[in-house]
Design an enzyme around this catalytic site. Structure first.
Site, mmCIF file in Angstrom:
data_model
loop_
_atom_site.group_PDB
_atom_site.id
_atom_site.type_symbol
_atom_site.label_atom_id
_atom_site.label_comp_id
_atom_site.label_asym_id
_atom_site.label_seq_id
_atom_site.Cartn_x
_atom_site.Cartn_y
_atom_site.Cartn_z
ATOM 1 N N GLU A 40 -1.394 12.473 -36.209
ATOM 2 C CA GLU A 40 -0.310 11.517 -35.261
ATOM 3 C C GLU A 40 -0.941 10.000 -35.715
ATOM 4 O O GLU A 40 -2.191 9.938 -35.678
ATOM 5 C CB GLU A 40 -0.761 11.986 -33.769
ATOM 6 C CG GLU A 40 -0.599 10.924 -32.812
ATOM 7 C CD GLU A 40 -1.165 11.061 -31.402
ATOM 8 O OE1 GLU A 40 -1.168 10.133 -30.685
ATOM 9 O OE2 GLU A 40 -1.620 12.336 -31.165
ATOM 10 N N THR A 69 1.253 7.400 -28.663
ATOM 11 C CA THR A 69 1.231 6.277 -27.656
ATOM 12 C C THR A 69 2.490 5.851 -27.506
ATOM 13 O O THR A 69 3.082 4.484 -27.458
ATOM 14 C CB THR A 69 0.407 4.996 -27.918
ATOM 15 O OG1 THR A 69 -0.967 5.624 -28.683
ATOM 16 C CG2 THR A 69 0.068 4.085 -26.948
ATOM 17 N N LYS A 128 -0.651 17.366 -23.201
ATOM 18 C CA LYS A 128 -1.979 16.655 -23.458
ATOM 19 C C LYS A 128 -2.478 16.360 -22.283
ATOM 20 O O LYS A 128 -2.230 15.634 -21.718
ATOM 21 C CB LYS A 128 -1.288 15.555 -24.464
ATOM 22 C CG LYS A 128 -2.395 14.500 -24.488
ATOM 23 C CD LYS A 128 -1.862 13.284 -25.150
ATOM 24 C CE LYS A 128 -2.748 11.930 -25.310
ATOM 25 N NZ LYS A 128 -2.147 10.947 -26.034
#
Length: 213
Positions: A40, A69, A128
């Protein structure tokens, strides 16, 4: 891509965030060389969309590549255009909905039971737990698995190798690891150290998989 199957297969998501775009790209490619399959690139890094686009070209169309993000719809669209095929959010937001509309699976940032249910309603494939290390660590995952025994949780935040072992043993589908794995590599630092840490985390995953058999 089938994000949930990829998480179950690989158990480790590397999180690359850097102030040096060239070094961040080099970090992504080094991780891939070492066998880290799920990577990521955080949009909070400098020129992150360019890093994603260049990494996509270098890795080819079939390598899983995520954008992290992702805060809202514009981020999701930009990540898609850059070549990301999954997104990771720090919180529940409209970016989840837009990513799903674009065909990208989502690892959604959650902390509370209410956020867990909200993320699932928006279509998140996996959850997450963030920031895991600062809000209870493995004991919090254990508590969440009481009411949610079958949900795919991915703890992120302060996950070192020892914590990774514990989270996986407690039933996490995978762990997300940033600075304990990346170190200073994405800022132009030690690539050899990155290789060593990548091998350490991959060894943790392999050992856990062998013990589970």
């Amino acid at each position: 891509m089938d994000l949930l199957s990829a998480l179950r297969a690989h158990r480790l998501v590397a999180i690359v965030r850097g102030d040096d775009p060239d070094a961040a790209l080099r970090t992504v490619l080094t991780l891939a060389e070492e066998g880290v399959a799920l990577i990521e690139v955080s949009l909070s890094g400098r020129n992150a969309l360019d890093v994603i686009a260049l990494a996509r070209t270098a890795l080819g169309p079939d390598a899983p590549l995520g954008a992290g993000t992702v805060l809202g719809p514009d981020d999701a669209r930009a990540a898609h255009d850059a070549g990301a095929d999954f997104i990771v959010t720090p919180a529940v937001s409209e970016g989840i909905t837009v990513a799903r509309e674009l065909g990208m699976p989502v690892l959604a940032g959650v902390m509370t039971p209410t956020e867990i249910l909200s993320a699932l309603r928006l279509g998140a494939e996996a959850l997450k737990i963030f920031p895991a290390g600062q809000t209870g660590g493995p004991s919090y995952l254990r508590a969440l698995r009481g009411p949610f025994p079958d949900l795919p949780f991915v703890p992120v935040g302060g996950v070192d190798a020892a914590a990774a072992r514990e989270y996986l043993a407690l039933g996490a589908v995978a762990v997300g690891v940033g600075s304990p794995l990346i170190g200073d590599a994405a800022d132009g630092g030690d690539i050899d150290g990155l290789r060593t840490r990548a091998r350490e985390f991959l060894a943790v995953v392999r050992e856990w998989a062998e013990q589970k058999r």
